[in-house]
Design a protein around this motif. Structure first.
Motif, PDB file in Angstrom:
ATOM      1  N   GLY A   1       0.774  -1.240   0.000  1.00  0.00           N
ATOM      2  CA  GLY A   1       0.000   0.000   0.000  1.00  0.00           C
ATOM      3  C   GLY A   1       0.802   1.284   0.000  1.00  0.00           C
ATOM      4  O   GLY A   1       0.225   2.362   0.026  1.00  0.00           O
ATOM      5  N   CYS A   2       2.127   1.187   0.006  1.00  0.00           N
ATOM      6  CA  CYS A   2       2.934   2.406   0.015  1.00  0.00           C
ATOM      7  C   CYS A   2       3.034   2.994  -1.387  1.00  0.00           C
ATOM      8  O   CYS A   2       3.072   2.260  -2.363  1.00  0.00           O
ATOM      9  N   GLY A   3       3.109   4.306  -1.465  1.00  0.00           N
ATOM     10  CA  GLY A   3       3.523   4.945  -2.706  1.00  0.00           C
ATOM     11  C   GLY A   3       5.037   4.878  -2.767  1.00  0.00           C
ATOM     12  O   GLY A   3       5.670   4.504  -1.782  1.00  0.00           O
ATOM     13  N   PRO A   4       5.636   5.245  -3.920  1.00  0.00           N
ATOM     14  CA  PRO A   4       7.094   5.126  -4.047  1.00  0.00           C
ATOM     15  C   PRO A   4       7.868   5.895  -2.977  1.00  0.00           C
ATOM     16  O   PRO A   4       8.821   5.360  -2.396  1.00  0.00           O
TER      17      PRO A   4
ATOM     18  N   GLU B   1       6.769   6.842  -0.028  1.00  0.00           N
ATOM     19  CA  GLU B   1       6.476   6.234   1.261  1.00  0.00           C
ATOM     20  C   GLU B   1       7.322   4.973   1.449  1.00  0.00           C
ATOM     21  O   GLU B   1       7.837   4.709   2.534  1.00  0.00           O
ATOM     22  N   ALA B   2       7.478   4.205   0.374  1.00  0.00           N
ATOM     23  CA  ALA B   2       8.309   3.002   0.441  1.00  0.00           C
ATOM     24  C   ALA B   2       9.749   3.386   0.748  1.00  0.00           C
ATOM     25  O   ALA B   2      10.425   2.739   1.552  1.00  0.00           O
ATOM     26  N   LEU B   3      10.205   4.477   0.118  1.00  0.00           N
ATOM     27  CA  LEU B   3      11.567   4.947   0.382  1.00  0.00           C
ATOM     28  C   LEU B   3      11.713   5.318   1.855  1.00  0.00           C
ATOM     29  O   LEU B   3      12.657   4.897   2.521  1.00  0.00           O
TER      30      LEU B   3
ATOM     31  N   LYS C   1       9.656   4.660   4.551  1.00  0.00           N
ATOM     32  CA  LYS C   1       9.307   3.712   5.606  1.00  0.00           C
ATOM     33  C   LYS C   1      10.129   2.435   5.560  1.00  0.00           C
ATOM     34  O   LYS C   1      10.197   1.706   6.545  1.00  0.00           O
ATOM     35  N   VAL C   2      10.685   2.118   4.408  1.00  0.00           N
ATOM     36  CA  VAL C   2      11.385   0.836   4.303  1.00  0.00           C
ATOM     37  C   VAL C   2      12.849   0.998   3.895  1.00  0.00           C
ATOM     38  O   VAL C   2      13.740   0.574   4.630  1.00  0.00           O
ATOM     39  N   ILE C   3      13.089   1.627   2.750  1.00  0.00           N
ATOM     40  CA  ILE C   3      14.472   1.684   2.265  1.00  0.00           C
ATOM     41  C   ILE C   3      15.368   2.448   3.236  1.00  0.00           C
ATOM     42  O   ILE C   3      16.446   1.992   3.598  1.00  0.00           O
ATOM     43  N   VAL C   4      14.918   3.635   3.642  1.00  0.00           N
ATOM     44  CA  VAL C   4      15.762   4.459   4.507  1.00  0.00           C
ATOM     45  C   VAL C   4      16.075   3.751   5.835  1.00  0.00           C
ATOM     46  O   VAL C   4      17.241   3.660   6.216  1.00  0.00           O
ATOM     47  N   PRO C   5      15.077   3.207   6.543  1.00  0.00           N
ATOM     48  CA  PRO C   5      15.438   2.502   7.781  1.00  0.00           C
ATOM     49  C   PRO C   5      16.344   1.302   7.539  1.00  0.00           C
ATOM     50  O   PRO C   5      17.265   1.049   8.321  1.00  0.00           O
ATOM     51  N   VAL C   6      16.085   0.557   6.466  1.00  0.00           N
ATOM     52  CA  VAL C   6      16.898  -0.632   6.219  1.00  0.00           C
ATOM     53  C   VAL C   6      18.325  -0.224   5.849  1.00  0.00           C
ATOM     54  O   VAL C   6      19.295  -0.862   6.265  1.00  0.00           O
ATOM     55  N   ALA C   7      18.455   0.865   5.093  1.00  0.00           N
ATOM     56  CA  ALA C   7      19.790   1.307   4.677  1.00  0.00           C
ATOM     57  C   ALA C   7      20.340   2.352   5.640  1.00  0.00           C
ATOM     58  O   ALA C   7      21.301   3.044   5.314  1.00  0.00           O
ATOM     59  N   ALA C   8      19.746   2.453   6.845  1.00  0.00           N
ATOM     60  CA  ALA C   8      20.155   3.501   7.788  1.00  0.00           C
ATOM     61  C   ALA C   8      21.663   3.545   8.045  1.00  0.00           C
ATOM     62  O   ALA C   8      22.245   4.634   8.050  1.00  0.00           O
TER      63      ALA C   8
ATOM     64  N   ALA D   1       1.671  -5.921  10.842  1.00  0.00           N
ATOM     65  CA  ALA D   1       0.810  -4.741  10.939  1.00  0.00           C
ATOM     66  C   ALA D   1       1.045  -3.747   9.807  1.00  0.00           C
ATOM     67  O   ALA D   1       0.203  -2.894   9.556  1.00  0.00           O
ATOM     68  N   PHE D   2       2.183  -3.872   9.133  1.00  0.00           N
ATOM     69  CA  PHE D   2       2.605  -2.849   8.167  1.00  0.00           C
ATOM     70  C   PHE D   2       1.518  -2.447   7.158  1.00  0.00           C
ATOM     71  O   PHE D   2       1.227  -1.254   7.020  1.00  0.00           O
ATOM     72  N   PRO D   3       0.894  -3.412   6.452  1.00  0.00           N
ATOM     73  CA  PRO D   3      -0.112  -3.002   5.458  1.00  0.00           C
ATOM     74  C   PRO D   3      -1.279  -2.243   6.097  1.00  0.00           C
ATOM     75  O   PRO D   3      -1.820  -1.320   5.482  1.00  0.00           O
ATOM     76  N   LEU D   4      -1.648  -2.630   7.322  1.00  0.00           N
ATOM     77  CA  LEU D   4      -2.778  -1.970   7.991  1.00  0.00           C
ATOM     78  C   LEU D   4      -2.382  -0.560   8.412  1.00  0.00           C
ATOM     79  O   LEU D   4      -3.173   0.377   8.330  1.00  0.00           O
ATOM     80  N   ARG D   5      -1.142  -0.429   8.863  1.00  0.00           N
ATOM     81  CA  ARG D   5      -0.645   0.887   9.268  1.00  0.00           C
ATOM     82  C   ARG D   5      -0.637   1.833   8.082  1.00  0.00           C
ATOM     83  O   ARG D   5      -1.052   2.980   8.198  1.00  0.00           O
ATOM     84  N   VAL D   6      -0.125   1.351   6.958  1.00  0.00           N
ATOM     85  CA  VAL D   6      -0.074   2.190   5.766  1.00  0.00           C
ATOM     86  C   VAL D   6      -1.487   2.604   5.373  1.00  0.00           C
ATOM     87  O   VAL D   6      -1.723   3.730   4.944  1.00  0.00           O
ATOM     88  N   ALA D   7      -2.431   1.676   5.565  1.00  0.00           N
ATOM     89  CA  ALA D   7      -3.818   1.986   5.217  1.00  0.00           C
ATOM     90  C   ALA D   7      -4.449   2.916   6.242  1.00  0.00           C
ATOM     91  O   ALA D   7      -5.577   3.385   6.040  1.00  0.00           O
ATOM     92  N   GLY D   8      -3.735   3.165   7.353  1.00  0.00           N
ATOM     93  CA  GLY D   8      -4.222   4.124   8.340  1.00  0.00           C
ATOM     94  C   GLY D   8      -5.334   3.599   9.220  1.00  0.00           C
ATOM     95  O   GLY D   8      -6.194   4.350   9.671  1.00  0.00           O
TER      96      GLY D   8
END
Lengths: 276, 363
Positions: A175-178, A180-182, A184-191, B106-113
């Protein structure tokens, strides 16, 4: 002596030589700062410890060292933060999008960074004068950000390309946009990678001399390298003790940053993300 | 939800040129159905999955969810993955390494707010469904392969997706765990009645899991049908050899006709064809045919006067209760099943071919 032992000795000798070669100047700098006279290696001079140079550097108002120090921290901090925040989305795009000729883009960026600083500095001076920005942080932060950007982009690209693509694909499906993916995921993983990139960017800006020398004329925005270069004794002589003391103090934050965050830099956060 | 692909193609372009990965694929997955995309590596099955997820855009054709177009280049429609409400389990699990199991699920639910309490309830419910309640505080790096797999499935199922996509989810598990997880996946999918697209290169997985299977090769669907259809009525030699516990015997031979009776020659042996198979073979319009028989349908016995093809046993593989023997029929080799201990290398075997199990393909 058998062959293996001899090779071991050679390795050791090489390592010792290398260490002396690298640390020698720094040790000399620290010793000069602590010596009562700068020519302590001269015959008959001798070494006596004194903290006077350090106190002089910190206390003498006309030297402006504390101001330089603060300016350096502010300018380097902002430059590092800006360049990493611009480079991170760029590295994300370069590693994730199917851009035709993305390698060409990377090399073009690298080529631009190869421009000698001297070739830019006169233009920068004219620009900053026209803007009325001489002796402001902006006059240094903006060129530094641009100057460090290629380096940041290259380092981040190598870190981001090591983050498995399926992780951000998973984020996109979840459900992330590009962006948001950067975030919420890429930045923490590549922290760790982002952090070490920021640290390097900080050190680059912290060490920069030429721009700082040209774009500042007084202590309001002057950074340590320019400040030290312009240190002058009361009678126009070079105050070696003070110069070395200032240089020694300058090394401290950089070394401290590296030591404190060393574990974070080395530690790989990607462990366990996907099956290797 | 019904998923349909209409003449979908995907070509990857790079500086080295265009590589077609999917070529004009047509299929529909009915609501609640488990549809398997089966094929060797490089056949385009994962690309089809990514197209369904929205991780790739089709080069041509259209993809519909319940009749509504989600991707069509011509219609200038593309619904991004995040808005499709699909869930995906990746081959390497793709867990978020910086989050613990609870946060991962929880991630998909969190993103969905969604609201915090709602999220907590859903996470616990899904985790208990998969038996991983005890792991909620662990990091992915502390989990075994099987546990990671469960977390990945939990993360996918936590928000009741319209479409469930699985990309070789079992290929990183060891054999025993694979069988157990396979059965569990089937049970979960049935109970949730979620439309599922499942990618695998393993025909056993496809046969045991799928309601229907699409067999792919070189970006094209060769055949679609129930596992039984594919096993019993393979339409191509590739389908015949790819599906089934053992590779089907496929032998090049000529159709011979003498006095209205058709037969084929296998090595030095002659096998009469029953009229229906013979007419099928005749319809192929060529005398050159490919004769196929599954090893598990061909039965080898020690030599006897019974009818069957005579051959010399050249290799014996022990399967437990039975053995798989390879016999030389004077230039052609044929694999067949024999009772354990009844035949050994060098023996003369008599191989019975049940006529109903014979397949004939054009050569």
């Amino acid at each position: 002596m058998n062959g293996e032992r001899r090779i071991g000795m050679l390795h050791l000798a090489g390592a010792v030589a290398m260490t002396i070669f690298c640390l020698g100047p720094i040790v000399y700098m620290a010793l000069t700062a602590m010596s009562h006279r700068p020519d302590f290696l001269a015959p008959g001079a001798g070494f006596a410890f004194t903290a006077a140079h350090f106190l002089e550097v910190l206390r003498t108002e006309s030297l402006h060292f504390p101001e330089y120090f603060r300016n350096s921290l502010v300018v380097s901090g902002f430059s590092a933060a800006f360049s990493v925040s611009v480079a991170a989305p760029a590295a994300y795009a370069v590693t994730r999008l199917a851009i035709p000729g993305r390698v060409a883009v990377l090399f073009a960026v690298l080529a631009v960074s190869m421009f000698p600083q001297v070739s830019l500095v006169s233009y920068l001076f004219k620009l900053m004068s026209a803007m009325g920005w001489i002796n402001t942080y902006a006059a240094l932060v903006l060129p530094y950000t641009a100057w460090i950007l290629p380096l940041s982009l290259w380092i981040l690209t190598s870190y981001f390309s090591r983050v498995p693509r399926d992780i951000d694909r998973a984020a996109l499906v979840d459900g992330c946009g590009p962006l948001e993916a950067l975030w919420k995921v890429i930045v923490p993983v590549a922290a760790p990678g982002i952090f070490s990139t920021a640290l390097l960017a900080f050190i680059f800006a912290f060490n920069e001399l030429l721009f700082a020398l040209m774009l500042t004329t007084d202590h309001r925005a002057r950074t340590i390298p320019a400040g030290i270069a312009l240190f002058e004794g009361l009678h126009g002589e070079t105050p070696w003790g003070a110069v070395m003391a200032a240089a020694t103090l300058t090394v401290v934050p950089v070394v401290a940053l590296t030591l404190v965050f060393q574990r974070r830099i080395i530690q790989g956060l990607t462990r366990g993300a996907v099956k290797e | 939800m019904k998923l349909s692909f209409r003449d979908v193609s995907k070509t990857f372009r790079s500086l080295r040129g265009a590589v077609p990965a999917v070529r004009g694929v047509d299929f529909s997955v009915e609501d609640g159905e488990l549809f398997v995309l089966l094929g060797p590596s490089g056949c385009g099955k994962s690309t089809i999955l990514n197209l369904a997820a929205g991780l790739e855009r089709p080069t041509s054709g259209e993809i519909r969810f319940d009749g509504e177009i989600v991707a069509s280049l011509e219609g200038r429609v593309f619904v991004p993955p995040g808005e499709r409400n699909v869930a995906m389990v990746f081959q390497g699990y793709a867990l978020y390494p910086h989050l613990n199991v609870r946060e991962n699920i929880a991630f998909p639910l969190r993103v969905a707010g969604e609201a915090r309490e709602e999220i907590d309830r859903s996470v616990v419910r899904t985790a208990s469904m998969l038996g991983i309640e005890d792991l909620l505080r662990s990091r992915p790096s502390e989990l075994s392969g099987g546990q990671r797999q469960r977390v990945a499935i939990a993360r996918a199922l936590v928000r009741k997706p319209r479409l469930f996509l699985l990309d070789e989810p079992l290929s990183n598990l060891d054999a025993a765990l694979r069988t157990a997880t396979r059965a569990e996946l089937r049970r979960l999918q049935r109970s949730l009645e979620v439309t599922t697209l499942y990618v695998t290169h393993d025909q056993t997985e496809a046969m045991t899991l799928g309601d229907r299977i699409a067999l792919l090769r070189d970006g094209r669907i060769l055949q679609t049908g129930t596992p039984r259809d594919l096993y019993e009525k393979p339409q191509t030699p590739f389908a015949a050899s790819f599906i089934g516990p053992y590779t089907m015997n496929l032998l090049k031979t000529d159709l011979e006709e003498e006095g209205g009776v058709c037969s084929i020659r296998i090595g030095t042996e002659r096998l009469p064809l029953p009229p229906d198979r013979a007419s099928g073979a005749r319809l192929l319009g060529s005398r050159k045919i490919l004769f196929g028989i599954r090893p598990e349908h061909a039965r080898a016995h020690p030599d006897s006067p019974d009818p069957g093809l005579r051959g010399i046993v050249t290799a014996v593989e022990h399967l437990g209760r039975e053995t798989l023997v390879t016999a030389d029929l004077g230039g052609a080799s044929l694999r067949a099943i024999a009772g354990e201990g009844t035949l050994k290398e060098g023996d003369v075997a008599r191989i019975a071919i049940p006529v109903d199990s014979i397949h004939v393909f054009p050569d």
